[in-house]
Design a protein around this motif. Structure first.
Motif, mmCIF file in Angstrom:
data_model
loop_
_atom_site.group_PDB
_atom_site.id
_atom_site.type_symbol
_atom_site.label_atom_id
_atom_site.label_comp_id
_atom_site.label_asym_id
_atom_site.label_seq_id
_atom_site.Cartn_x
_atom_site.Cartn_y
_atom_site.Cartn_z
ATOM 1 N N GLY A 73 68.897 -49.548 14.625
ATOM 2 C CA GLY A 73 67.908 -50.415 13.992
ATOM 3 C C GLY A 73 66.595 -50.442 14.748
ATOM 4 O O GLY A 73 65.512 -50.444 14.142
ATOM 5 N N LYS A 110 64.805 -47.241 13.918
ATOM 6 C CA LYS A 110 64.246 -47.296 12.569
ATOM 7 C C LYS A 110 62.943 -48.097 12.554
ATOM 8 O O LYS A 110 61.956 -47.709 11.931
ATOM 9 C CB LYS A 110 65.258 -47.944 11.610
ATOM 10 C CG LYS A 110 66.457 -47.098 11.229
ATOM 11 C CD LYS A 110 67.386 -47.888 10.312
ATOM 12 C CE LYS A 110 68.623 -47.082 9.936
ATOM 13 N NZ LYS A 110 68.302 -45.950 9.037
ATOM 14 N N SER A 111 62.959 -49.227 13.231
ATOM 15 C CA SER A 111 61.842 -50.152 13.164
ATOM 16 C C SER A 111 60.646 -49.686 13.985
ATOM 17 O O SER A 111 59.491 -49.846 13.559
ATOM 18 C CB SER A 111 62.299 -51.542 13.634
ATOM 19 O OG SER A 111 61.312 -52.508 13.421
ATOM 20 N N THR A 112 60.902 -49.105 15.149
ATOM 21 C CA THR A 112 59.807 -48.717 16.037
ATOM 22 C C THR A 112 59.339 -47.287 15.821
ATOM 23 O O THR A 112 58.210 -46.938 16.182
ATOM 24 C CB THR A 112 60.227 -48.851 17.515
ATOM 25 O OG1 THR A 112 61.302 -47.929 17.782
ATOM 26 C CG2 THR A 112 60.680 -50.267 17.822
ATOM 27 N N ARG A 117 60.050 -58.011 6.607
ATOM 28 C CA ARG A 117 60.800 -56.794 6.344
ATOM 29 C C ARG A 117 62.105 -57.157 5.658
ATOM 30 O O ARG A 117 62.584 -58.290 5.754
ATOM 31 C CB ARG A 117 61.081 -56.065 7.662
ATOM 32 C CG ARG A 117 59.824 -55.532 8.341
ATOM 33 C CD ARG A 117 60.014 -55.392 9.842
ATOM 34 N NE ARG A 117 60.197 -56.671 10.489
ATOM 35 C CZ ARG A 117 60.741 -56.811 11.705
ATOM 36 N NH1 ARG A 117 61.134 -55.761 12.375
ATOM 37 N NH2 ARG A 117 60.856 -58.012 12.235
ATOM 38 N N PHE A 147 66.158 -55.777 5.000
ATOM 39 C CA PHE A 147 67.271 -54.870 5.277
ATOM 40 C C PHE A 147 68.325 -55.092 4.207
ATOM 41 O O PHE A 147 68.765 -56.228 3.985
ATOM 42 C CB PHE A 147 67.869 -55.121 6.661
ATOM 43 C CG PHE A 147 68.972 -54.156 7.007
ATOM 44 C CD1 PHE A 147 68.697 -52.966 7.643
ATOM 45 C CD2 PHE A 147 70.292 -54.439 6.670
ATOM 46 C CE1 PHE A 147 69.704 -52.061 7.947
ATOM 47 C CE2 PHE A 147 71.314 -53.550 6.963
ATOM 48 C CZ PHE A 147 71.018 -52.354 7.604
ATOM 49 N N PRO A 166 58.111 -52.980 3.915
ATOM 50 C CA PRO A 166 59.118 -52.224 4.662
ATOM 51 C C PRO A 166 60.545 -52.601 4.272
ATOM 52 O O PRO A 166 60.934 -53.773 4.345
ATOM 53 C CB PRO A 166 58.830 -52.601 6.122
ATOM 54 C CG PRO A 166 57.407 -53.071 6.130
ATOM 55 C CD PRO A 166 57.217 -53.749 4.801
ATOM 56 N N PHE A 187 64.613 -51.369 4.862
ATOM 57 C CA PHE A 187 65.485 -50.576 5.718
ATOM 58 C C PHE A 187 66.913 -50.617 5.190
ATOM 59 O O PHE A 187 67.327 -51.570 4.529
ATOM 60 C CB PHE A 187 65.471 -51.107 7.155
ATOM 61 C CG PHE A 187 64.119 -51.074 7.808
ATOM 62 C CD1 PHE A 187 63.713 -49.966 8.534
ATOM 63 C CD2 PHE A 187 63.245 -52.146 7.694
ATOM 64 C CE1 PHE A 187 62.464 -49.926 9.142
ATOM 65 C CE2 PHE A 187 62.000 -52.119 8.301
ATOM 66 C CZ PHE A 187 61.608 -51.009 9.021
ATOM 67 N N VAL A 235 66.495 -53.760 13.775
ATOM 68 C CA VAL A 235 65.257 -53.745 12.985
ATOM 69 C C VAL A 235 64.418 -54.972 13.306
ATOM 70 O O VAL A 235 63.196 -54.889 13.475
ATOM 71 C CB VAL A 235 65.586 -53.678 11.480
ATOM 72 C CG1 VAL A 235 64.336 -53.916 10.639
ATOM 73 C CG2 VAL A 235 66.214 -52.328 11.125
ATOM 74 N N GLY A 257 60.285 -54.997 15.556
ATOM 75 C CA GLY A 257 59.020 -55.320 14.907
ATOM 76 C C GLY A 257 58.612 -56.744 15.184
ATOM 77 O O GLY A 257 59.255 -57.471 15.949
ATOM 78 N N LEU A 269 62.540 -61.245 9.098
ATOM 79 C CA LEU A 269 63.464 -60.305 8.465
ATOM 80 C C LEU A 269 64.436 -61.028 7.559
ATOM 81 O O LEU A 269 65.019 -62.049 7.941
ATOM 82 C CB LEU A 269 64.249 -59.535 9.534
ATOM 83 C CG LEU A 269 65.323 -58.576 8.988
ATOM 84 C CD1 LEU A 269 64.665 -57.312 8.440
ATOM 85 C CD2 LEU A 269 66.348 -58.218 10.059
#
Length: 573
Positions: free
Chosen positions: A72, A75-77, A399, A401, A422, A424, A442, A446, A450
């Protein structure tokens, strides 16, 4: 004492010096986050990470969840993320996350501590054969030797530089002999000092140029193709490219069928419904060119159409390796980022569009699907209403997920998410293991809030990941859709007589107790307006506070039954 032997204390300290070079080398390749599980054999690596000033450290007691936490974060960074675990089955628990990363392009660097060679295959405790443990799913594997000053520090740094230069997943197996514990020594260290100025700059010891990539050039015949009838499919692509792709498609006048992870705003929403209408197939069969951007398509009917369509050519644009086309169309494969490809393939000027909106009937079908969804919703808060209105629940600047199985399919089919927002998910291998852990990564990777949406079995599978949400870096809410089992199997042709016992597996659980166990806030809203209020409260929580677990208890088969009815209604023309 033999010529090269070291006293016990020196051996302890040299393990740490060796580990410090390993960790410092990783930072030269962009590693800023490192995830650490407890363990004795990994002590040299753990202490090196704990003392490194440029590393952000994350811990978790479960190695399987730790791997997904790193996934995660990656994915996020968009950066490589390292993981430290001890030997034995601790290392094996990283396998699911590494498999997912290998399919979706995240860069994980697995540092697995190991017993030295003389303790393998002889009955020693916690000793397994770890070299090659991850088979073909690690892009590169490095089996380091036992630390010894007989091997130059430059060899260690350059060996890791070579492996990390490929920008793939990497497994580094790190055997350490005892003793592992002892006081720090501050005596002169000629072995580490041999690296000289390297310790004071930020470059790799050995710079290895990347192999030549596919050069993004304009196709010679693009001028002709862009005047024909085309269809665009958008799979998993970065958020910043989703809106741009949608605008490009609109300029061309071509229909864009967007996946839930496409972040295109899905200009023709509810495709998994309207593709069931025979009129959709009749319209789409006129397409002369289909261009797919990104892989990992979710919708069943989109996958079916993609498999059977036979345009003159099929193009696929994605920087990941491999064909990514299970239907094996004849056409062209572009290994390039979406934005770079669009730069080289401009849309025509409005006056030169020969086939503007040639697939306009699809817009009418999408509107019809919308009416069907609205008619199927009831006052009660259920899965259909949640999927259709999910965009109303998203936090500003945040974001999303989305878990796997029924949750992602319903949102893909019944929802319409904002362009460039965004989104994910773990849609490479599409497993339900580690979903909450990945969402936690994730979140930590960031700045914004979320919302994570998962099913009840997915949450149970990764329940101890709730420990990762006790202290959050930003407001977070976990929405667990509790339909009492794996109701995705209600959509599949499983034998009815054995479906509940062997496929759905209802667990009869309530997540209030799980939230209390891990110190999370909890809510179970009865209607949509209350759900909105619960989420509004969650977004007001300050950083550092616990996340909110919201349980949506719904009738077990209602979501699957209503979705099946919607598809049948669209198909019955």
């Amino acid at each position: 004492m033999t010529k090269n032997a070291m006293p016990a204390a020196s051996s302890t300290e040299f393990n740490r010096r060796w580990a410090r070079v390993v960790l410092e080398t990783l930072t030269r390749h962009g590693v800023r986050h490192i995830c650490i599980a407890p363990g004795s054999r990994s002590t040299p690596l753990t202490l090196a990470a704990a003392g490194h000033p440029r590393l952000v450290r994350h811990t978790h007691f479960d190695e399987r969840g730790l791997g997904h936490l790193a996934l995660g974060l990656a994915k996020s960074t968009g950066q490589p993320v390292a993981v430290i675990v001890t030997s034995g089955t601790a290392a094996a628990n990283l396998y699911p996350a590494l498999i997912e990363a290998s399919l979706t392009g995240e860069r994980l660097i697995m540092l697995t501590a190991d017993r030295p060679p003389e303790l393998i295959d002889c009955g020693a405790n916690q000793a397994i054969r770890q070299p090659g443990l991850f088979a073909g799913f690690a892009g590169r594997s490095v089996n380091l030797p036992r630390p010894t000053p007989d091997i130059p520090a430059g060899w260690l740094a350059s060996t890791l530089d070579q492996a990390l230069s490929a920008r793939e997943t990497v497994h580094v197996n790190c055997p350490f002999a005892e003793p592992l514990y002892g006081p720090e020594e501050n005596d002169e260290d000629p072995w580490s000092s041999a690296l000289g100025e390297w310790w004071r700059d930020d470059r790799p010891w050995l710079s290895v140029p990347l192999p030549a990539q596919d050069q993004t050039l304009t196709e010679d015949d693009w001028e002709g193709w862009r005047r024909r009838k085309g269809v665009i499919i958008a799979g998993r692509i970065p958020a910043e490219e989703g809106g741009r792709l949608a605008a490009w498609a609109a300029e061309l006048g071509w229909p864009l069928i967007g996946d839930v992870l496409s972040q295109t705003g899905q200009p023709l929403p509810f495709a998994d419904l309207w593709l069931a209408d025979p009129a959709a197939g009749e319209c789409l069969q006129q397409a002369e060119l289909v261009i797919q951007f990104g892989g990992s398509l979710t919708g069943k009917r989109l996958l079916q159409w993609q498999a059977q369509c036979r345009p003159r050519e099929y193009w696929l644009v994605d920087p990941l390796p491999g064909r990514l086309d299970p239907a094996h169309h004849r056409g062209r494969r572009f290994h390039t980022p979406v934005g770079a490809w669009l730069d080289c393939h401009p849309s025509p000027a409005p006056s030169s569009r020969d086939n503007k909106n040639w697939a306009a009937p699809l817009e009418a079908l999408s509107r019809r699907a919308h009416r069907h969804i609205r008619a199927a919703m009831t006052e009660a808060l259920g899965e259909i209403q949640l999927a259709h209105r999910l965009a109303e629940l998203l936090p500003a600047g945040g974001r999303l997920f989305i878990g796997n199985s029924l949750a992602v399919r319903l949102v893909d089919a019944l929802g319409q998410l904002p362009a460039c927002y965004p989104v994910f998910g773990n849609r490479g291998a599409s497993g339900i293991d580690g979903l909450l852990s990945t969402a936690a990564g994730v979140l930590r990777g960031g700045d914004g809030p979320l919302l994570a949406v998962v099913g009840d079995l997915s949450a149970l599978y990764d329940l101890n990941a709730l420990a990762l949400f006790r202290h959050t870096t930003a407001p977070a809410a976990i929405l667990v859709v509790n339909n009492n089992g794996g109701q995705i199997f209600s959509l599949l042709p499983t034998p009815e007589a054995v479906r509940e016992h062997y496929y759905v597996m209802p667990q009869q659980v309530e997540f209030r107790h799980a939230a209390a166990l891990f110190g999370l806030n909890y809510a179970s809203p009865p209607d949509f307006s209350t759900l909105q209020s619960c989420l509004a409260d969650a977004w007001r929580q300050p950083a550092g506070s616990a996340a909110t677990l919201i349980e949506l208890a719904v009738p077990p088969h209602e979501g699957a039954d209503r979705f099946r009815s919607l598809v049948a209604g669209m198909a019955a023309v």
